[in-house]
Write an enzyme that holds these catalytic residues in place. Sequence first.
Site, PDB file in Angstrom:
ATOM      1  N   LYS A  44      -2.159 -15.460  -3.353  1.00  0.00           N
ATOM      2  CA  LYS A  44      -3.053 -14.309  -3.167  1.00  0.00           C
ATOM      3  C   LYS A  44      -4.254 -14.712  -2.319  1.00  0.00           C
ATOM      4  CE  LYS A  44      -5.317 -10.763  -6.060  1.00  0.00           C
ATOM      5  NZ  LYS A  44      -5.620 -10.365  -7.467  1.00  0.00           N
ATOM      6  N   SER A  81      -4.148  -5.592  -8.539  1.00  0.00           N
ATOM      7  CA  SER A  81      -4.532  -5.941  -7.183  1.00  0.00           C
ATOM      8  C   SER A  81      -3.643  -6.998  -6.534  1.00  0.00           C
ATOM      9  CB  SER A  81      -5.968  -6.439  -7.186  1.00  0.00           C
ATOM     10  OG  SER A  81      -6.061  -7.674  -7.886  1.00  0.00           O
ATOM     11  N   SER A 121      -4.305  -7.135 -13.052  1.00  0.00           N
ATOM     12  CA  SER A 121      -3.905  -7.334 -11.656  1.00  0.00           C
ATOM     13  C   SER A 121      -2.729  -8.281 -11.428  1.00  0.00           C
ATOM     14  CB  SER A 121      -5.099  -7.836 -10.832  1.00  0.00           C
ATOM     15  OG  SER A 121      -5.968  -6.771 -10.561  1.00  0.00           O
TER      16      SER A 121
END
Lengths: 485, 489
Positions: free
Chosen positions: A76, A151, A175
């Site tokens: 990420k 997310s 997330s």
Amino acid sequence: MADITNQSLNEIIENVKTKKVSSTDLTKAYIKNIESAKKLNAFVTTTFDQALDKAKQFDNKPNFDQLLPGIPLAVKDLFCTENTKTTAGSNILNNFIPSYESTVTKNLWNNGSFLLGKLNCDEFAMGSSNETSHYGNVINPVGDQLVPGGSSGGSSSALAADLTPATIGTDTGGSIRQPASFTGTVGLKPTYGLCSRWGIVAFASSLDQAGPMTKTIKDCAIMLESMSGFDDKDSTSISKKKEQYSKNLKDNIKGLKIGIPKEYRVDNMPKEIDELWEKGKKILKDLGAQLIDISLPHTKYALPTYYIVAPAEASSNLARYDGVRYGYRSKQGKDLIEMYEKTRSEGFGDEVKRRILIGTYVLSSGYYDAYYLKAQKVRQLIKKDFDDSFTKIDAILTPSTPSSAFKIGEKTNDPVSMYLNDIFTVPANLAGLPALSMPAGVDKKGYPLGLQLIGKVLDEQKILNIGYAFEKNCGFKNEIKKWWS
Amino acid sequence: MSKEKFDYFIKGEKGKYEVVIGLEVHAQVLSKSKLFSGSSTKFGADPNNQVSLIDSAFPGMLPVINEECVKQAVRTGLGLNAKINNYSVFDRKNYFYADLPQGYQISQYKNPIVGEGKVLLDMPYGSKEIGIERLHLEQDAGKSIHDMDPSNTYVDLNRSGIALMEIVSKPDLRSPDEVNAYIKKLRSIMRYLGTCDGNMQEGSLRADVNVSVRKEGDKNFGTRCEIKNVNSIKFMQMAIEYEAARQVELIENGKEIDQETRLFDTKKNETRSMRSKEDAHDYRYFPDPDLLPLKLEQKLIDDLKKSLPELPDKKKERFIKEYELNAYEANVLVSEKEISDYYEEVAKFSDKKLAATWMMGDLFAMLNDKGLDISKSPISAKHFAELIKSIKSGEISGRIAKEVFEIMVESGDNPKKIIESKGMKQQSDPKELEKMINEILSKNKDKVDQYKAGKEKLFGFFVGQVMKLSGGKANPQLTNEILKKLLKG
């Protein structure tokens, strides 16, 4: 050899160790996949040359004793990576190249893996659909028009589409678990403090926690073992002996007590979610676990509490993005104040601005007691609910999300309905507990759905074991057609 | 010493006004590294050379508390006779400024590390106790430099993140003199403890000064103004005098005093409004989630207490007892740790009273003249003790001692060597003196006769002759005795 990239991380590691595949060939296979999957928009940055160099280095001097021997991994874009651009999905960091490596990614590299690229995410991890990223929304490989969750949407998309053998995300309110649920993959938010926050772009410090996202429970255990560990650079890091989660993985859960909280049956929840939950209970019961009805009475306050605490911390954490020292700076502005205003107006997207405003408001004098202080008190009550229940049970089973993946654009104009996506996931963050989302079935449309296991503090091994047993008996198989390539 | 009466009032047309002052002193913690990072705190480095990723607030950077700074705060709290809080919390004070990289200052708001304490002041009108409200730890900000470029501001982050102790007094001070005594006392205590170097030129000690006035005898406080960031005692005193007079004038003209933050303009010698209460920042304090609450074990506090050095108040008591000094002498000699150390070393090897007199006289005058601290004194304590010994034993006279002292300042030599090599030793052998005096008396028979006839003033003449003949080295006391004896005979 068949396409190695649709294998699990564990299988790939075995293949590398037995020299059925070299790190270089493995890396090339993923690069090929990534290049043909641009449509998914899962990557913000790729580091192919660097990855191929590392793969070559590994092949020349392999060390098969490592946990992740010669494994390329995309992560990420919230983890700071040395000499590789780190954007946090924001325009305000569109030119930011850290001179340092986050502790979690450093741990991964120290275990033999290397960086393949940086994965798209909601801006500063604020979002549940990956639609708030400055770098465009990410597509869920499950379906052309579907969001991958957020997310960590780039992470879930890339994982489900075989663009990385495993990945890591961060989870502040769901997330990791919600995107895992939306893509038929496994996602674990560890106990707060198990993985160092050092070098991760902060969203809400008291809730943020990095964790693995993988195709299987075993992979999840391998990744958790590789990334976790005490870090004296993070004052909230937990000092404890390192665990061997993958070696200690067991599928015998006979006699374990599984709590079923009645408060997780919410109004207007699709019937399919309820059915999925029932299916999960049955599987665990058949495996010899004991189901116990429990009550977590303050659950209904978790979402409003979360949406006070998280924006409050975010409003302060994001104050450093002011254009003075690094990142984007507006060329306009006659004085310091104007420079700040323009930089932050142009640098941040709408969702981030919304949360900064909420956070600033709830911390303001005159409102602090009514909002922030009260939220912190409720947070203690939510934590106490869990503490009380965990005297009687080993883990809690709930749905991961109130729905399957939704369509792109479906909720962008309705932030509250977007926030409702986090309803089952935020309590674990507020209480600092480990929570795992595992694929459990599909809805009518064939979209994956996940179930969540919440464990006691530092009881990751137990929820991994339950997940491991569940996985073997659930019969879920992610049927993703590579429609994009 | 006669006790004076406190008399600091502002005289208005309608009466006398008492000035009420409270200080928030920012003292830089003496520590090798910053409060939450490993960067050096050394003064005077090139701009932005002592800045870590944490100090400059890069993404993902986290603060980690520096234990030494915590200990220094506890030591200081103990030195102020204050309550040490086993539980304290670091909060974020949020505001935007170019030299504040995080966009917030980490400070302590509701739960400071040190609670109430007190400081004793010796004033001419007696001793006075000043209450301490609290002491908390916080980060310093960087420095904005506005005058290096006509259109840009430069920022130096060397100071960013250095540990400060904010020491908040109760509104117990009543005059600029008390402020002077209070700051000096605080500084002295912290220097004894080694927790702050107290160097005001380098900004290690600064203060926000809260001033209000009220009619003499009033019980209620007036509206106060806060004068920000004053960095010398002289400026604090000037600012208070100006501000008190301004407030009295407002009151006398029937006007309201606005509660506000003001700046002291050192060039114009006046205070100016910076921002009013309405424009006051909303700092949105909240506990810093990156840091756990600071929990101190009682044992750590007890151990630190045991290892504290002797502090000025205690040392003063001891000096009065052990060295038989008066309160004034003791006060002066304990004001700085280095001075007290010097004195004790001298007193150990020589006469304690004489040592005090000579230190406070000739030595301090010389240091003052040369602008030197006692630690840089050209005369070492050991040599100074030798000098005092020589005076006390009668080896040299007081007058000769002053000459020896001058030579010691110039050369740094041992006084014994100077006395020896320059033949400055006093003539104290009675036989030798008697021989010398007899010689003088026989040469001046007429004067002896006059003396014996009653002209006793001539005694001085004979002494002068002895001094002349001995080159000033004859022991005056012995000379007197022998002269008297021989003139009688």
